[in-house]
Design an enzyme around this catalytic site. Structure first.
Site, PDB file in Angstrom:
ATOM      1  CG  HIS A 130      -0.451   0.244   2.530  1.00 58.39           C
ATOM      2  ND1 HIS A 130      -0.783  -0.524   3.612  1.00 58.39           N
ATOM      3  CD2 HIS A 130       0.389   1.190   3.016  1.00 58.39           C
ATOM      4  CE1 HIS A 130      -0.173  -0.075   4.700  1.00 58.39           C
ATOM      5  NE2 HIS A 130       0.549   0.973   4.357  1.00 58.39           N
ATOM      6  CD  GLU A 135      -4.446  -1.358   3.601  1.00 55.81           C
ATOM      7  OE1 GLU A 135      -3.451  -1.832   3.038  1.00 55.81           O
ATOM      8  OE2 GLU A 135      -4.527  -1.236   4.830  1.00 55.81           O
TER       9      GLU A 135
END
Length: 233
Positions: A130, A135
């Site tokens: 990330h 994410e």
């Protein structure tokens, strides 16, 4: 993508600082900043220098949802302690994790980014690839939004909190699309626990499952890594 290998985080901080100094000499006015342990050596170089940041604007990547600037675990507090209290900037922006209307706060933050184009963006990288708190699976076109943190990210952040249940599970994060607008990107990574992410970012396919891999498409990315982080290249 330029790869710079350094002995340790201290040397990496010095390298990144040299690039910021050069950028400012060439007219850079806006810095995109990151939190966490990775950029701390950079901020140490900045605060111990005689460089004047009083005409500079900073825009931070993210903030935990539910934490205000006075909370010691907030990223606003981190930035104040590590940098802003020692080196005043003209303007400093960190997302508002305690906004009553988070969606509206995200829209406002996007406007701030549009009005202050980022000249140099500082990044770290998570073990899952990330950047910011974008994410795996995040859109490459994404703008500022509220994101759910993955279990691995929550676990990695536990060391900063007294109890596991205190670790926030959501954050406000600048989107990947906004990050990519930075004219120059400096990503730093140190330690063997970042080796898989660095390999995926540099050598792997460009995929949302490795968010940092999109940096392969950016025309001006500098990666500063120690030998441990580079061990799988």
């Amino acid at each position: 993508m330029e790869i710079i290998r350094v002995k340790n985080a201290e040397e990496g901080g010095k390298k990144a600082f040299e690039m910021i100094k050069k950028g400012m000499e060439n007219g850079a006015k806006v810095l995109g900043l990151a939190t966490g342990s990775t950029p701390m050596t950079l901020y140490k170089e900045m605060t111990s220098s005689d460089l004047d940041f009083s005409d500079m604007t900073s825009i931070n990547l993210d903030e935990y949802v539910g934490l205000g600037g006075s909370d010691e675990q907030s990223y606003r507090h981190f930035m104040d302690v590590q940098l802003f209290d020692k080196k005043p900037f003209k303007e400093t922006y960190v997302p508002n994790g305690k906004a009553d209307d988070l969606e509206a706060a995200c829209h406002t933050y996007d406007q701030i980014i549009e009005e202050h184009p980022i000249d140099i963006q500082i990044l770290g990288i998570g073990q899952n690839g990330h950047i910011g708190f974008n994410e795996p699976g995040a859109s490459f076109d994404g703008t500022t939004s509220v994101v759910d943190l993955t279990e691995s990210t929550i676990n990695a952040n536990q060391r900063f909190f007294e109890k596991a249940e205190d670790v926030p599970t959501k954050a406000v994060s600048m989107g990947i699309g906004s990050i990519l607008k930075g004219k120059e990107i400096i990503l730093m990574a140190y330690g063997e626990n970042k080796a898989d992410a660095i390999k995926g970012m540099i050598d792997g396919p460009i995929t949302p499952e490795m968010p940092a891999s999109i940096l392969q498409k950016h025309e001006n990315v500098i990666v500063i890594i120690d030998e441990a982080a580079a061990s799988k290249l």
